[in-house]
Design a protein around this motif. Structure first.
Motif: not given
Length: 210
Positions: A28-41
């Protein structure tokens, strides 16, 4: 983890800083909807990148400790679409983890939640968080009005079927289940099949585009 910078024509690995962790089959991972360079995994550890996956850091090394001394695998990761400082994670542990500072620190809550596979934890407005569970024999849809500290079931009259994802649009809740999508217009008291023409197939993820 792979990255494309030409709309998918070519791909390159984006794994610098990611360890060879044990994990679920689907990570599972997700991208910050306001800053696409920020992701969490999430593996059993939580990773974050602020440069689109070129370099990952590990803000947390064991988000859901088990009683045996190990760590539960992270099954759900999401960033709030209302406030990107809030990041959420779920596991098979009967708990969810919440960060209010973009992954810097985490609080784990388990008030009332089932010990079952957490398929999604999502927030679409301040304070309100939803969690779904993909398992038979437990309530599948839950709601928190205090950023995850306490939880109430909004399973309503939903059939006994695993739920995989949730979305909130114009005050309506939409869920993806193992037999198709359902919708509720009253915060989970009454559920009904969404639309017509969609076969009874597993719906794993929901996305909305204006």
């Amino acid at each position: 983890f792979w990255r494309s910078e030409d709309f998918g024509r070519t791909w390159s690995q984006a794994m610098s800083g990611l360890n060879n962790d044990g994990s679920l089959f689907y990570i599972s991972y997700d991208m910050d909807p306001f800053e696409p360079a920020n992701l969490y995994l999430g593996t059993y550890r939580m990773y974050k990148t602020t440069d689109g996956g070129r370099l990952w850091t590990m803000p947390n090394s064991c988000l859901f400790p088990s009683e045996s001394g190990g760590c539960y695998y992270i099954s759900a990761v999401s960033v709030s679409t209302a406030d990107p400082r809030y990041v959420f994670a779920g596991a098979n542990s009967g708990a969810v983890a919440v960060s209010s500072n973009a992954g810097g620190a985490w609080t784990v809550y388990s008030s009332g939640l089932p010990v079952a596979y957490c398929s999604s934890v999502r927030s679409f407005e301040a304070n309100i968080v939803y969690a779904t569970y993909s398992r038979y024999g437990v309530d599948k849809v839950w709601r928190s009005s205090d950023y995850g500290a306490t939880w109430t079931s909004i399973n309503g009259d939903l059939p006994e079927v695993p739920v995989n994802d949730i979305m909130r649009i114009d005050g309506k809740l939409i869920i993806g289940t193992d037999v198709g999508p359902f919708i509720s217009e009253d915060e989970g008291t009454i559920w009904q099949r969404l639309g017509s023409g969609i076969p009874s197939v597993v719906v794993y993820r929901l996305r909305y585009s204006e």
